[in-house]
Design an enzyme around this catalytic site. Sequence first.
Site, PDB file in Angstrom:
ATOM      1  N   CYS A   2      15.135  59.602   9.926  1.00 57.09           N
ATOM      2  CA  CYS A   2      14.278  58.593   9.319  1.00 57.09           C
ATOM      3  C   CYS A   2      12.893  59.166   9.015  1.00 57.09           C
ATOM      4  CB  CYS A   2      14.098  57.361  10.182  1.00 57.09           C
ATOM      5  SG  CYS A   2      15.635  56.568  10.608  1.00 57.09           S
ATOM      6  N   ARG A  27      14.853  63.835   5.952  1.00 58.94           N
ATOM      7  CA  ARG A  27      14.951  63.298   7.318  1.00 58.94           C
ATOM      8  C   ARG A  27      16.064  62.259   7.471  1.00 58.94           C
ATOM      9  NH1 ARG A  27      10.453  64.436  10.271  1.00 58.94           N
ATOM     10  NH2 ARG A  27      10.921  62.733  11.691  1.00 58.94           N
ATOM     11  N   TRP A  74      18.206  57.266   8.490  1.00 58.23           N
ATOM     12  CA  TRP A  74      19.389  57.940   9.028  1.00 58.23           C
ATOM     13  C   TRP A  74      19.861  57.015  10.141  1.00 58.23           C
ATOM     14  CZ3 TRP A  74      21.235  59.791  13.671  1.00 58.23           C
ATOM     15  CH2 TRP A  74      22.319  60.686  13.597  1.00 58.23           C
ATOM     16  N   ASN A 100      10.832  55.015  13.050  1.00 61.96           N
ATOM     17  CA  ASN A 100      11.653  56.211  13.246  1.00 61.96           C
ATOM     18  C   ASN A 100      11.784  56.427  14.757  1.00 61.96           C
ATOM     19  OD1 ASN A 100      10.764  59.728  13.147  1.00 61.96           O
ATOM     20  ND2 ASN A 100      12.773  58.838  13.337  1.00 61.96           N
ATOM     21  N   GLY A 101      13.021  56.453  15.243  1.00 62.30           N
ATOM     22  CA  GLY A 101      13.229  56.651  16.681  1.00 62.30           C
ATOM     23  C   GLY A 101      14.316  55.717  17.170  1.00 62.30           C
ATOM     24  N   GLU A 491      26.282  81.455  13.186  1.00 62.64           N
ATOM     25  CA  GLU A 491      25.405  80.867  12.170  1.00 62.64           C
ATOM     26  C   GLU A 491      26.133  80.728  10.824  1.00 62.64           C
ATOM     27  OE1 GLU A 491      22.843  79.249  12.222  1.00 62.64           O
ATOM     28  OE2 GLU A 491      21.959  79.381  10.235  1.00 62.64           O
ATOM     29  N   LYS A 495      26.666  77.165   8.962  1.00 63.30           N
ATOM     30  CA  LYS A 495      26.213  76.902   7.594  1.00 63.30           C
ATOM     31  C   LYS A 495      27.359  76.349   6.767  1.00 63.30           C
ATOM     32  CE  LYS A 495      22.846  76.809   7.878  1.00 63.30           C
ATOM     33  NZ  LYS A 495      22.066  77.095   9.047  1.00 63.30           N
ATOM     34  N   GLU A 498      28.517  72.723   7.830  1.00 58.29           N
ATOM     35  CA  GLU A 498      27.598  71.594   7.628  1.00 58.29           C
ATOM     36  C   GLU A 498      27.431  71.214   6.163  1.00 58.29           C
ATOM     37  OE1 GLU A 498      23.560  72.087   9.113  1.00 58.29           O
ATOM     38  OE2 GLU A 498      23.676  74.210   8.719  1.00 58.29           O
ATOM     39  N   HIS A 514      41.902  86.749  23.186  1.00 57.94           N
ATOM     40  CA  HIS A 514      41.946  85.801  24.305  1.00 57.94           C
ATOM     41  C   HIS A 514      42.232  84.380  23.821  1.00 57.94           C
ATOM     42  CE1 HIS A 514      40.608  89.006  26.914  1.00 57.94           C
ATOM     43  NE2 HIS A 514      39.772  89.339  25.931  1.00 57.94           N
ATOM     44  N   LYS A 614      17.488  66.403   8.786  1.00 62.99           N
ATOM     45  CA  LYS A 614      16.817  67.670   9.075  1.00 62.99           C
ATOM     46  C   LYS A 614      16.234  67.712  10.479  1.00 62.99           C
ATOM     47  CE  LYS A 614      14.963  71.562   7.605  1.00 62.99           C
ATOM     48  NZ  LYS A 614      16.040  72.542   7.699  1.00 62.99           N
TER      49      LYS A 614
HETATM   50  C1  F6R Z   1      21.432  73.813  10.859  1.00 66.23           C
HETATM   51  C2  F6R Z   1      20.254  73.082  11.247  1.00 66.23           C
HETATM   52  C3  F6R Z   1      20.208  72.511  12.611  1.00 66.23           C
HETATM   53  C4  F6R Z   1      18.842  72.779  13.253  1.00 66.23           C
HETATM   54  C5  F6R Z   1      18.745  72.068  14.597  1.00 66.23           C
HETATM   55  C6  F6R Z   1      17.438  72.369  15.309  1.00 66.23           C
HETATM   56  O1  F6R Z   1      21.345  74.281   9.545  1.00 66.23           O
HETATM   57  O2  F6R Z   1      19.346  72.937  10.496  1.00 66.23           O
HETATM   58  O3  F6R Z   1      21.233  73.004  13.408  1.00 66.23           O
HETATM   59  O4  F6R Z   1      18.678  74.155  13.392  1.00 66.23           O
HETATM   60  O5  F6R Z   1      18.848  70.691  14.399  1.00 66.23           O
HETATM   61  O6  F6R Z   1      16.351  71.921  14.573  1.00 66.23           O
HETATM   62  P1  F6R Z   1      14.898  72.409  14.924  1.00 66.23           P
HETATM   63  O7  F6R Z   1      14.847  73.870  14.673  1.00 66.23           O
HETATM   64  O8  F6R Z   1      14.002  71.637  14.007  1.00 66.23           O
HETATM   65  O9  F6R Z   1      14.662  72.104  16.369  1.00 66.23           O
END
Ligand code: F6R
Length: 619
Positions: A2, A27, A74, A100-101, A491, A495, A498, A514, A614
């Site tokens: 949010c 967000r 969100w 937001n929260g 990673e 990527k 997601e 394993h 995000k």
């Molecule tokens: C993946 C991604 C998330 C963030 C995670 C931590 O692409 O963006 O996995 O890395 O939510 O977010 P921060 O770094 O803001 O604590």
Amino acid sequence: MCGIVGYVGERKAQDVLLKGLSRLEYRGYDSAGIAVLEARKINLIKRQGKLRILANVLKAGPAKGTVGIGHTRWATHGVPNDVNAHPHADCTGKIAIVHNGIIENYLDLKASLIKEGHKFRSKTDTEIIAHLIEKYYKGNLEQAVLKTVKLLKGSYAIAAIHANEPDKVVGARCDSPLIVGLGKGENFLASDVPAVLDYTKDVLYPDNHEIITITKTGAIVKNYTGRVVSKRPSRIKWDIKQAEKAGYEHFMLKEIYEQGDIVGGILDERLHDGKVLFEELNINQGAFKHFKKIVIVACGTAYHAGLTGKYMLEEYTHIPCWVDTSSEFRYRDPIVDKETLVIIISQSGETADSLAALREAKRKGARTLGICNVVGSSIAREADGVIYTHAGPEIAVASTKAYTAQLAILYLLTLYLARLKKTLPPSRISYLIKEFRKAPSLMEELLNEHKSEYNNIAAYAGEFKKYYHEKHNKSYFLYLGRNINYPNALEGALKLKEISYISAEGYPAGEMKHGPIALIDENPWVVCIVTQSKTYDKMLSNIQEIKARGGIVIAITTEGDKEILHHNVNYLIEVPKIDELFSPLLVVIPLQLLAYYVAKEFGYDIDQPRNLAKSVTVE
Ligand code: F6R
């Protein structure tokens, strides 16, 4: 999780709010709404779906006032629909709020309010805030908000307006971000700086348990006892252009392409005469010498950067290091003490679990260091020391440039500690710095001069899509790496899943036998990181094992590697040669691009993938 905006000034509030929300859409983006004060009434318009749907509604019937609040959602409590979208109003329709929260005690508060006769419309936790303000309103909005927030448990950043006080917006925060933008004859509240940067670069950062009243002429911050708190404005150093696509089709692609520049900028800023300088560190060198253990705590991509950090820190500083996800660390009574350095890595600096982990580490007496991108964020402010990554705003939900910037800071921290603790001879440090300095231009070269190679990644993505359909949607990805590139395997998989919603798993290649090898038939595409390293031969054996079982292999190799050509891999992607230590900076780029192009092939919304946001400011 949010985004909220508030505006008081001379401009059409609708335009400022929509622009601000567009900058905060990263967000959350399942619904959006605004409430604008018009002739002592509140005009409240909200819609399920992306912001553009709301914008179209407002184009047809614009809101006219110059004071208002806005929200991009969100969903946590209540499905995304028009009714659950914010802003929420009280029973009289004279009060509107955005939030937001998560309000954890909302059910108890709601039950009491219902008993008192309040009528609820939505299924959200937020709506109780509007009704509580209604209950406590005796002609002073700030007072009513103050009484309300004292009853709330959980996290919140809120903004409220009242039809009887058409000259102001009142905000408050606890564990969710809220900034104040200071303009000339206009002022702003927002979840994040980009929402106000079109209008001002001067911002205040309210702390937890502070209440803010903005009018046209000023912003007053008070604590919850009602005492005015004086705050010095900070000047934002970056430009709003950095938060725009600049001709790229997606923010994600733009951010991938920025990485060489960002790592170069970090080196220029931090390396002077062969020495690493961290000006804002706030932990003295003496303390650094005495840490017996380093614990890195983070979530998601930042956690993967932390895992890479473990490899470099242990090898080069000889300090034992372990890495934990924030959500596990915070609940498991971790063994940390005053001889432990706890490093919290967070792009946003607001991730709820990471913030809670930081507080837990502090409570146990550990020294804490934040590696954050967002200046003035909660983690940056609450940690004993901070190192900023200065990667500029990261807008795409899938993190890319923040990751390489975090890696760059971890390399520098490793070199800083190695010098301090004399765990590496000066000549070795000089060599490593020289190698590190090659990384930015090699990253640039890889993205620009290797264009044709990287166009191939787009072609591979196309072939994957065809194959996926031929195999009746049963194809998926495995990512294998070893040693310092094992976290990159995680990673790469993160990527891909997601943004393309295709199943993907990252594994240390040595673990294949394993269990995961049982998965190998003709369905999975296996991305093998097989760059020059001490485990190169082991990776070649893994490739053989996968090929023998019908798996399709994409190999990421070092430029000029002839040996790999004898291993019958299906697709080859080269990265330039650099010392193995720094190879993760280069290897991750094709992994990011592969995820990007697969998502593009499938036609997904790359910058705003489903179900994600995000900044995860709720647990
Ligand atoms: C993946 C991604 C998330 C963030 C995670 C931590 O692409 O963006 O996995 O890395 O939510 O977010 P921060 O770094 O803001 O604590």
